[in-house]
Scaffold this active site. Structure first.
Site, PDB file in Angstrom:
ATOM      1  N   ASP A   1      42.180  30.992  42.920  1.00 34.17           N
ATOM      2  CA  ASP A   1      41.265  32.123  42.783  1.00 34.17           C
ATOM      3  C   ASP A   1      40.856  32.577  44.175  1.00 34.17           C
ATOM      4  O   ASP A   1      41.332  32.062  45.185  1.00 34.17           O
ATOM      5  CB  ASP A   1      40.052  31.691  41.954  1.00 34.17           C
ATOM      6  CG  ASP A   1      39.313  32.872  41.335  1.00 34.17           C
ATOM      7  OD1 ASP A   1      39.594  34.016  41.731  1.00 34.17           O
ATOM      8  OD2 ASP A   1      38.454  32.625  40.463  1.00 34.17           O
ATOM      9  N   PHE A   2      39.888  33.520  44.224  1.00 30.58           N
ATOM     10  CA  PHE A   2      39.474  34.049  45.514  1.00 30.58           C
ATOM     11  C   PHE A   2      38.846  32.963  46.398  1.00 30.58           C
ATOM     12  O   PHE A   2      38.902  33.060  47.626  1.00 30.58           O
ATOM     13  CB  PHE A   2      38.479  35.195  45.306  1.00 30.58           C
ATOM     14  CG  PHE A   2      39.067  36.382  44.603  1.00 30.58           C
ATOM     15  CD1 PHE A   2      40.055  37.135  45.205  1.00 30.58           C
ATOM     16  CD2 PHE A   2      38.637  36.740  43.327  1.00 30.58           C
ATOM     17  CE1 PHE A   2      40.614  38.228  44.566  1.00 30.58           C
ATOM     18  CE2 PHE A   2      39.176  37.836  42.676  1.00 30.58           C
ATOM     19  CZ  PHE A   2      40.172  38.593  43.287  1.00 30.58           C
TER      20      PHE A   2
ATOM     21  N   HIS B   1      38.347  47.315  43.667  1.00 27.21           N
ATOM     22  CA  HIS B   1      37.930  48.310  42.666  1.00 27.21           C
ATOM     23  C   HIS B   1      37.823  47.717  41.257  1.00 27.21           C
ATOM     24  O   HIS B   1      37.315  48.376  40.348  1.00 27.21           O
ATOM     25  CB  HIS B   1      38.860  49.529  42.684  1.00 27.21           C
ATOM     26  CG  HIS B   1      40.224  49.295  42.095  1.00 27.21           C
ATOM     27  ND1 HIS B   1      41.044  50.329  41.728  1.00 27.21           N
ATOM     28  CD2 HIS B   1      40.924  48.154  41.816  1.00 27.21           C
ATOM     29  CE1 HIS B   1      42.175  49.852  41.241  1.00 27.21           C
ATOM     30  NE2 HIS B   1      42.116  48.540  41.283  1.00 27.21           N
TER      31      HIS B   1
END
Length: 572
Positions: free
Chosen positions: A455-456, A473
């Protein structure tokens, strides 16, 4: 001058006589009272009287041939489809354009001044007892499609804008127009002032080639005077989405034998219907609608793909087939709940499917693959990115580029192909990593690319360049700050971060970013942002916006660097 004599033959004969009698300067003076002197000469030098037109309604092809012969006209080619007149009739009579099969013939006329001009004959076949009788009666009485036309000698945008402005100065007002892909020509319609003495109120400027950029302003002015027509066109946008999606679901694009640019043959409707398992009459209706949109073209031998339609083939370079299926499928369904999102702030996709779109797609391997392919379909946005100065400089050093949430590796693959000395790392969810591994391996990048599932929070530290493409976004501001802080913690003081997004224009001008802002709100709960908004988010994470570079499809590259120690707090 056209009179009200009954019958198509009498109307057509009057049109032939008119064409024979006129010349450019005389006709311009009649149409635009007050036009004279140098300005008249300038207009006459830049556009020439080419034809007069009318719409006829033969019961069959034989009757049309007889009418032409009675007027001394010979058609040297079969009728070509008329996109523009068909659309105008559909709007005027509140009918589907697909049931209005309007063709164009252009038989030549030798005029009294020795010039060779044309009579443009629009044809709509109206068999006896047809429900189109009312359309024919209305159009014969009002002659909306009767017009005179001038062809622009030099199809230059500046000349074209000047001609439109000159027509406006002498009382002519925009009255629609369009681009006809069947003949690669752009049409600008005007209504002549009430005091015109030519017997025609409708005037056409015909320009060879595609000039839709100039046409856009002309149509905007026309639509400002036709609000009902404008609204009707807007309301039928959903039909276009589903027509394109149906075209793809039925595999029609793949069944068609290439496109006109390749010189491939046209395919008949009956043959196509057999190939894709469809009803031939209904498929013909769909194809006529798509021909109006420029997705296919039609001639006497059948239909063929245009350049636009070719992008809906599965094997086309830059194929947008997956996008058509996404926009005509899950995202189409969720957009029905747009009012729910606007009213409550809740994501319509989650209301429709009971979970966020990332989880929904991850649970369905086929849908997940479709989503990844739809993301890759916008890859034209990436074309200039490998040449960005940050990547060019990094390549000289044999640096490492990390693509964070890099999907199926489309972008990273482009970067590695452009710069053989670069090394890559792709960070993604486990199931997507395996897809990227296969695709990048097939492209020969396996030895220079590492794959990391995570993940991030798992952004690897110490790389030279980080790429965050179409990620921010998807999220609200709080989540964006968190993602950016993970990036900042991983970056050295000399590392660069390239953020690829559509950026909302600060002046409110038209942009794809505005449309995607609505899409992200409805389907993801994210948003598009202005450059100043991104700059604030970067600053909250200890980052600085260095510059911004435009990309195709209204995209941008935001170049970001560290400003100092990363802020790891929970600022909101």
């Amino acid at each position: 001058m056209i009179t009200t004599l009954s019958g198509d033959t009498s109307r057509l004969r009057a049109t032939v006589d008119f064409v024979k009698e006129q010349d450019t300067a005389t006709l311009l003076r009649l149409l635009l009272p007050g036009l004279d002197g140098p300005e008249l000469r300038a207009l006459a030098e830049r556009c020439g009287f080419s034809h007069a037109a009318l719409l006829v309604f033969p019961p069959d092809e034989a009757a049309l041939d007889a009418t032409l012969a009675d007027c001394g006209l010979v058609a040297d080619a079969p009728p070509r489809p008329s996109v523009i007149v068909r659309e105008r009739l559909a709007v005027r009579h509140k009918r589907s354009a697909a049931e209005l099969d309007v063709g164009i013939l252009r038989p030549a006329v030798v005029c009294r001044d020795g010039a060779r001009r044309w009579v443009e004959v629009f044809t709509l076949t109206v068999p006896p007892a047809s429900d189109l009788d009312t359309v024919a009666a209305y159009e014969r009485e009002r002659q909306h499609e009767a017009h005179v036309a001038f062809e622009v000698e030099t199809p230059d945008p500046l000349v074209l804008r000047g001609l439109c402005a000159a027509f406006g100065r002498y009382g002519a007002v925009p009255d629609g127009g369009g681009y006809n892909p069947h003949e690669n020509g752009t049409v600008f319609y005007f209504t002549a002032p009430a005091e015109a003495k030519a017997g025609y109120r409708r005037v056409e400027l015909y320009v060879p080639g595609d000039h839709r950029d100039v046409l856009a302003a002309h149509l905007d002015e026309h639509r400002a005077r036709q609000p009902a027509e404008t609204l009707l066109r807007l309301l039928t946008g959903a039909w276009t989405t589903q027509a394109l999606a149906a075209f793809v679901r039925l595999d029609v694009a793949d069944a068609m034998d290439g496109n006109a640019m390749d010189g491939k043959r046209a395919v008949g409707v009956a043959e196509l219907a057999r190939d894709v398992g469809a009803s031939a009459p209904n498929l013909a209706t769909l194809l006529r609608y798509l021909a109006m949109l420029g997705v296919v073209s039609e001639d006497r031998d059948g239909f063929r793909l245009t350049d636009t339609g070719t992008l809906l083939r599965a094997d086309a370079e830059g194929s947008m087939r997956a996008l058509a299926l996404m926009y005509g499928g899950p995202f189409y369904e969720s957009f029905a709940g747009l009012d729910h999102t606007v009213r409550t702030g809740q994501v319509a996709f989650e209301q429709r499917f009971g979970e966020n779109h990332f989880d929904h797609f991850a649970r369905d391997p086929e849908l997940a693959e479709l989503f990844d392919r739809s993301m890759a379909a916008g890859s034209r946005m990436f074309d200039p990115l490998p040449a960005h100065p940050v990547l060019t400089a990094a390549a000289a050093e044999g640096a490492t580029v990390v693509d964070i949430a890099g999907g199926n590796g489309e972008l990273l693959g482009r970067i590695l192909s452009a710069h053989p000395r670069l090394h890559g790392v792709l960070l993604e969810r486990p199931h997507t990593v395996e897809t990227a591994r296969r695709l990048l391996g097939a492209a020969g990048h396996t030895e220079r690319c590492a794959f990391r599932a995570g993940d991030f929070a798992d952004v690897p530290a110490g790389a030279d360049v980080y790429v965050l493409s179409r990620v921010l976004h998807d999220w609200d501001d709080d989540r964006c700050r968190e993602i950016l802080r993970h990036c900042a913690r991983a970056m050295t003081d000399t590392a660069d971060l390239l953020v690829v997004e559509r950026v909302l224009p600060a002046d409110g001008s038209a942009s794809l970013a505005t449309a995607w802002d609505l899409h992200m709100m409805c389907n993801v709960g994210g948003r598009e942002r202005r450059a100043a908004h991104y700059a604030r988010l970067f600053a909250d994470a200890g980052l600085t916006l260095v510059d911004r570079t435009p990309l195709p499809l209204d995209g941008s590259v935001l170049h970001v660097r560290r400003t100092g120690p990363a802020d790891t707090g929970s600022k909101v």
